[in-house]
Design a protein around this motif. Structure first.
Motif, PDB file in Angstrom:
ATOM      1  N   VAL A 163       0.841  -1.202   0.000  1.00 21.99           N
ATOM      2  CA  VAL A 163       0.000   0.000   0.000  1.00 21.99           C
ATOM      3  C   VAL A 163       0.874   1.249   0.000  1.00 21.99           C
ATOM      4  CG1 VAL A 163      -1.679   1.336   1.332  1.00 21.99           C
ATOM      5  CG2 VAL A 163      -1.962  -1.132   1.104  1.00 21.99           C
ATOM      6  N   LEU A 164       1.971   1.236   0.747  1.00 21.12           N
ATOM      7  CA  LEU A 164       2.877   2.389   0.777  1.00 21.12           C
ATOM      8  C   LEU A 164       3.382   2.722  -0.623  1.00 21.12           C
ATOM      9  CD1 LEU A 164       5.117   1.711   3.925  1.00 21.12           C
ATOM     10  CD2 LEU A 164       2.983   2.973   3.789  1.00 21.12           C
ATOM     11  N   VAL A 165       3.707   1.697  -1.373  1.00 16.59           N
ATOM     12  CA  VAL A 165       4.194   1.917  -2.739  1.00 16.59           C
ATOM     13  C   VAL A 165       3.074   2.473  -3.613  1.00 16.59           C
ATOM     14  CG1 VAL A 165       5.158   0.813  -4.789  1.00 16.59           C
ATOM     15  CG2 VAL A 165       5.944   0.116  -2.518  1.00 16.59           C
ATOM     16  N   GLN A 166       1.886   1.910  -3.488  1.00 13.34           N
ATOM     17  CA  GLN A 166       0.763   2.340  -4.325  1.00 13.34           C
ATOM     18  C   GLN A 166       0.355   3.784  -4.048  1.00 13.34           C
ATOM     19  OE1 GLN A 166      -2.065  -0.703  -3.348  1.00 13.34           O
ATOM     20  NE2 GLN A 166      -1.171  -2.205  -4.743  1.00 13.34           N
ATOM     21  N   GLN A 167       0.568   4.249  -2.803  1.00 15.41           N
ATOM     22  CA  GLN A 167       0.190   5.626  -2.474  1.00 15.41           C
ATOM     23  C   GLN A 167       0.999   6.657  -3.251  1.00 15.41           C
ATOM     24  OE1 GLN A 167      -1.474   5.256   2.115  1.00 15.41           O
ATOM     25  NE2 GLN A 167       0.385   6.388   1.735  1.00 15.41           N
ATOM     26  N   VAL A 168       2.178   6.266  -3.721  1.00 16.40           N
ATOM     27  CA  VAL A 168       2.989   7.189  -4.516  1.00 16.40           C
ATOM     28  C   VAL A 168       2.235   7.596  -5.775  1.00 16.40           C
ATOM     29  CG1 VAL A 168       5.174   7.501  -5.757  1.00 16.40           C
ATOM     30  CG2 VAL A 168       5.134   6.244  -3.594  1.00 16.40           C
ATOM     31  N   ASP A 169       1.427   6.688  -6.323  1.00 18.00           N
ATOM     32  CA  ASP A 169       0.643   7.009  -7.516  1.00 18.00           C
ATOM     33  C   ASP A 169      -0.277   8.204  -7.269  1.00 18.00           C
ATOM     34  OD1 ASP A 169       1.796   4.906  -8.862  1.00 18.00           O
ATOM     35  OD2 ASP A 169       0.149   3.520  -8.500  1.00 18.00           O
ATOM     36  N   VAL A 170      -0.847   8.274  -6.081  1.00 24.55           N
ATOM     37  CA  VAL A 170      -1.732   9.394  -5.750  1.00 24.55           C
ATOM     38  C   VAL A 170      -0.929  10.690  -5.704  1.00 24.55           C
ATOM     39  CG1 VAL A 170      -3.379  10.324  -4.095  1.00 24.55           C
ATOM     40  CG2 VAL A 170      -3.219   7.852  -4.429  1.00 24.55           C
ATOM     41  N   LEU A 171       0.235  10.640  -5.073  1.00 24.60           N
ATOM     42  CA  LEU A 171       1.070  11.831  -4.961  1.00 24.60           C
ATOM     43  C   LEU A 171       1.519  12.323  -6.329  1.00 24.60           C
ATOM     44  CD1 LEU A 171       2.174  13.697  -2.793  1.00 24.60           C
ATOM     45  CD2 LEU A 171       4.216  12.249  -2.661  1.00 24.60           C
TER      46      LEU A 171
ATOM     47  N   LEU B 144      18.572  10.039  -1.654  1.00 25.66           N
ATOM     48  CA  LEU B 144      17.666   8.892  -1.698  1.00 25.66           C
ATOM     49  C   LEU B 144      18.259   7.758  -2.528  1.00 25.66           C
ATOM     50  CD1 LEU B 144      14.283  10.785  -2.152  1.00 25.66           C
ATOM     51  CD2 LEU B 144      15.165   9.731  -0.053  1.00 25.66           C
ATOM     52  N   ARG B 145      18.928   8.080  -3.624  1.00 24.01           N
ATOM     53  CA  ARG B 145      19.553   7.041  -4.439  1.00 24.01           C
ATOM     54  C   ARG B 145      20.685   6.346  -3.690  1.00 24.01           C
ATOM     55  NH1 ARG B 145      17.980   5.411  -8.945  1.00 24.01           N
ATOM     56  NH2 ARG B 145      16.582   6.648 -10.265  1.00 24.01           N
ATOM     57  N   SER B 146      21.359   7.080  -2.802  1.00 22.21           N
ATOM     58  CA  SER B 146      22.438   6.461  -2.022  1.00 22.21           C
ATOM     59  C   SER B 146      21.903   5.419  -1.049  1.00 22.21           C
ATOM     60  CB  SER B 146      23.213   7.533  -1.257  1.00 22.21           C
ATOM     61  OG  SER B 146      22.471   8.027  -0.141  1.00 22.21           O
ATOM     62  N   ARG B 147      20.593   5.478  -0.758  1.00 24.08           N
ATOM     63  CA  ARG B 147      19.975   4.529   0.166  1.00 24.08           C
ATOM     64  C   ARG B 147      19.458   3.269  -0.532  1.00 24.08           C
ATOM     65  NH1 ARG B 147      20.526   4.949   5.450  1.00 24.08           N
ATOM     66  NH2 ARG B 147      18.383   4.299   5.849  1.00 24.08           N
ATOM     67  N   LEU B 148      19.464   3.258  -1.856  1.00 23.43           N
ATOM     68  CA  LEU B 148      18.884   2.127  -2.578  1.00 23.43           C
ATOM     69  C   LEU B 148      19.601   0.800  -2.318  1.00 23.43           C
ATOM     70  CD1 LEU B 148      17.905   3.693  -6.035  1.00 23.43           C
ATOM     71  CD2 LEU B 148      16.472   3.298  -4.013  1.00 23.43           C
TER      72      LEU B 148
ATOM     73  N   GLY C 128      11.658  -1.748  -2.560  1.00 22.06           N
ATOM     74  CA  GLY C 128      10.754  -1.297  -3.622  1.00 22.06           C
ATOM     75  C   GLY C 128      10.168   0.066  -3.325  1.00 22.06           C
ATOM     76  N   TRP C 129       9.840   0.305  -2.054  1.00 20.18           N
ATOM     77  CA  TRP C 129       9.305   1.614  -1.682  1.00 20.18           C
ATOM     78  C   TRP C 129      10.363   2.686  -1.840  1.00 20.18           C
ATOM     79  CZ3 TRP C 129      10.314   5.508   1.825  1.00 20.18           C
ATOM     80  CH2 TRP C 129       9.301   6.483   1.937  1.00 20.18           C
ATOM     81  N   ARG C 130      11.601   2.413  -1.424  1.00 15.41           N
ATOM     82  CA  ARG C 130      12.675   3.396  -1.580  1.00 15.41           C
ATOM     83  C   ARG C 130      12.905   3.722  -3.048  1.00 15.41           C
ATOM     84  NH1 ARG C 130      14.973   0.222   2.583  1.00 15.41           N
ATOM     85  NH2 ARG C 130      16.238  -0.917   1.070  1.00 15.41           N
ATOM     86  N   ALA C 131      12.879   2.696  -3.909  1.00 19.23           N
ATOM     87  CA  ALA C 131      13.094   2.917  -5.338  1.00 19.23           C
ATOM     88  C   ALA C 131      11.963   3.735  -5.951  1.00 19.23           C
ATOM     89  CB  ALA C 131      13.225   1.576  -6.054  1.00 19.23           C
ATOM     90  N   ARG C 132      10.733   3.398  -5.589  1.00 20.53           N
ATOM     91  CA  ARG C 132       9.578   4.133  -6.117  1.00 20.53           C
ATOM     92  C   ARG C 132       9.593   5.577  -5.631  1.00 20.53           C
ATOM     93  NH1 ARG C 132       6.565   6.273  -8.750  1.00 20.53           N
ATOM     94  NH2 ARG C 132       4.375   5.850  -9.258  1.00 20.53           N
ATOM     95  N   HIS C 133      10.015   5.770  -4.398  1.00 15.40           N
ATOM     96  CA  HIS C 133      10.061   7.104  -3.804  1.00 15.40           C
ATOM     97  C   HIS C 133      11.066   7.989  -4.516  1.00 15.40           C
ATOM     98  CE1 HIS C 133      11.024   9.737  -0.057  1.00 15.40           C
ATOM     99  NE2 HIS C 133      10.039  10.261  -0.751  1.00 15.40           N
ATOM    100  N   VAL C 134      12.259   7.463  -4.789  1.00 22.23           N
ATOM    101  CA  VAL C 134      13.288   8.294  -5.410  1.00 22.23           C
ATOM    102  C   VAL C 134      12.892   8.691  -6.833  1.00 22.23           C
ATOM    103  CG1 VAL C 134      14.704   6.389  -6.324  1.00 22.23           C
ATOM    104  CG2 VAL C 134      15.765   8.564  -5.779  1.00 22.23           C
ATOM    105  N   VAL C 135      12.258   7.794  -7.562  1.00 24.89           N
ATOM    106  CA  VAL C 135      11.815   8.134  -8.918  1.00 24.89           C
ATOM    107  C   VAL C 135      10.741   9.219  -8.860  1.00 24.89           C
ATOM    108  CG1 VAL C 135      10.634   7.254 -10.968  1.00 24.89           C
ATOM    109  CG2 VAL C 135      12.427   5.893  -9.883  1.00 24.89           C
ATOM    110  N   MET C 136       9.850   9.130  -7.881  1.00 25.81           N
ATOM    111  CA  MET C 136       8.834  10.168  -7.716  1.00 25.81           C
ATOM    112  C   MET C 136       9.473  11.523  -7.415  1.00 25.81           C
ATOM    113  SD  MET C 136       7.228  12.049  -5.117  1.00 25.81           S
ATOM    114  CE  MET C 136       7.415  11.057  -3.631  1.00 25.81           C
ATOM    115  N   VAL C 137      10.480  11.524  -6.538  1.00 23.99           N
ATOM    116  CA  VAL C 137      11.155  12.772  -6.199  1.00 23.99           C
ATOM    117  C   VAL C 137      11.853  13.359  -7.421  1.00 23.99           C
ATOM    118  CG1 VAL C 137      13.053  13.770  -4.839  1.00 23.99           C
ATOM    119  CG2 VAL C 137      11.418  12.212  -3.751  1.00 23.99           C
TER     120      VAL C 137
END
Length: 267
Positions: free
Chosen positions: A94-102, A248-252, A220-229
Motif C-alpha cells: 500500500v505504501l508503494v501504491q500511495q505514490v501514484d496518488v502523490l 535517496l539514491r544512495s539509500r537504494l 521497492g518503496w525506496r526505489a519508487r520514492h526516489v523516482v517520484m522525487v
C-alpha cells in the motif's frame, strides 16, 4: 427470566463513529502553510500523514512479530510471527501504491508551496527511522546528524538502537531448532540446512522468506520514492538541506538481511 440487552451505536448513546476515531481532531490536523492556499498542499499533507499512520501500524506489527519469534520454537507463537509479517507485506505494498496518488500532483503545482516546507523534510520522519532500526538497519549516525529531534524523539530512537531487531529474533528461532547462529558463517550454514530440508525446517524457511519479502518491499518503496522525487523536483536539493534525490539514491543498496540475499548464490 431476566434478559440482557446490549445497546450499540445511537441506542447506546455512549460512543459514535466520530468519537471513537477522534475524527474532529484527525480532520483538523491538515493546516496549509501557503498563502494564498495552494490547491495541492492538502493532498501533500494528507498523503504524508497517512504514511505516518501506516508507519505507526507497521511498528506495532513488527514489534509483535519480533517478540513472537524471540520465544523460538518453545514459545509456540511462530505461526503468529508469520501471520503478522504477512500483514506487514500487504501494508508495504500500500505504501508503494500511495505514490501514484502523490504523482497526480505536477511539479508546477508542488512548487506553489514547496518553499514553505523548508527546513521540514521526510528525512525527519522518526517513525520511518524506527522501522529501519527495528528491521535490522541500525544507524546511530542518523541521531547525531539530525539536530532537530525533540528529547522524546531522541529517547525513542535510542531505545530502538538498544533493543533487539527482527534479525536478532530470527537468530533465536534458528537456535531453538538446534541450528548454530553464533557467527555469519554459522548462520549461512544453518540457512542452507533449512533451505535443503524444508520438511524439517518448514517454519524456519517460511520466516526467512517472510523477512526477505519485508526487505524486498522496503527496497521497492525506496526505489519508487526516489523516482517520484526526481519526477517532482529533478536534481534540486531537499527542503531539509539534503541532496534530495541524490541522497535517496544512495539509500537504494540498503539491505536489512544481506545473509538472506547471499543465500541465493549458495543454493
Amino acid at each position: 427470566m431476566s434478559e440482557t440487552f446490549v445497546s450499540f451505536g445511537e441506542q447506546g448513546a455512549q460512543l459514535t463513529y466520530g468519537s471513537y476515531l477522534r475524527l474532529p481532531q484527525l480532520l483538523d490536523s491538515q493546516h496549509l502553510e501557503s498563502d494564498p492556499p495552494a490547491h495541492d498542499e492538502l493532498l501533500f499533507i494528507t498523503i504524508h500523514q497517512v504514511y505516518e499512520l501506516w508507519f505507526k501500524q507497521l511498528l506495532h506489527e513488527v514489534e509483535a512479530a519480533r517478540d513472537a519469534m524471540a520465544g523460538g520454537l518453545e514459545g509456540g507463537r511462530l505461526w503468529w510471527a508469520q501471520h503478522l509479517l504477512g500483514r506487514v507485506h500487504v501494508i508495504e505494498r500500500v505504501l508503494v501504491q500511495q505514490v501514484d496518488v502523490l504523482e497526480t500532483m505536477t511539479p508546477q503545482d508542488f512548487l506553489e508551496f514547496r518553499q514553505r516546507l523548508a527546513p521540514a523534510s521526510g528525512f525527519q520522519s522518526v517513525q520511518f527511522r524506527e522501522l529501519e532500526f527495528l528491521s535490522g538497519a541500525k544507524d546511530p549516525s542518523y541521531v547525531r546528524r539530525f539536530k532537530g529531534l525533540t528529547e522524546a524523539e531522541q529517547d525513542r530512537l535510542a531505545g530502538r538502537l538498544a533493543e533487539p531487531t527482527l534479525w536478532d529474533a530470527f537468530l533465536d528461532v534458528l537456535r531453538s531448532f538446534g541450528l548454530p547462529a553464533g557467527s555469519d558463517e554459522e548462520v549461512s550454514a544453518s540457512l542452507r540446512t533449512a533451505a535443503h530440508d524444508r520438511t524439517q525446517y518448514a517454519v524456519v524457511w517460511a520466516l526467512a522468506e517472510a523477512l526477505l519479502q519485508h526487505d524486498e518491499l522496503a527496497a521497492g518503496w525506496r526505489a519508487r520514492h526516489v523516482v517520484m522525487v526526481e519526477r517532482m523536483i529533478g536534481a534540486k536539493s531537499g527542503t531539509g538541506g539534503s541532496s534530495g534525490a541524490g541522497y535517496l539514491r544512495s539509500r537504494l543498496p540498503l539491505q536489512y538481511y544481506p545473509l538472506l540475499w547471499e543465500l541465493r548464490s549458495e543454493l
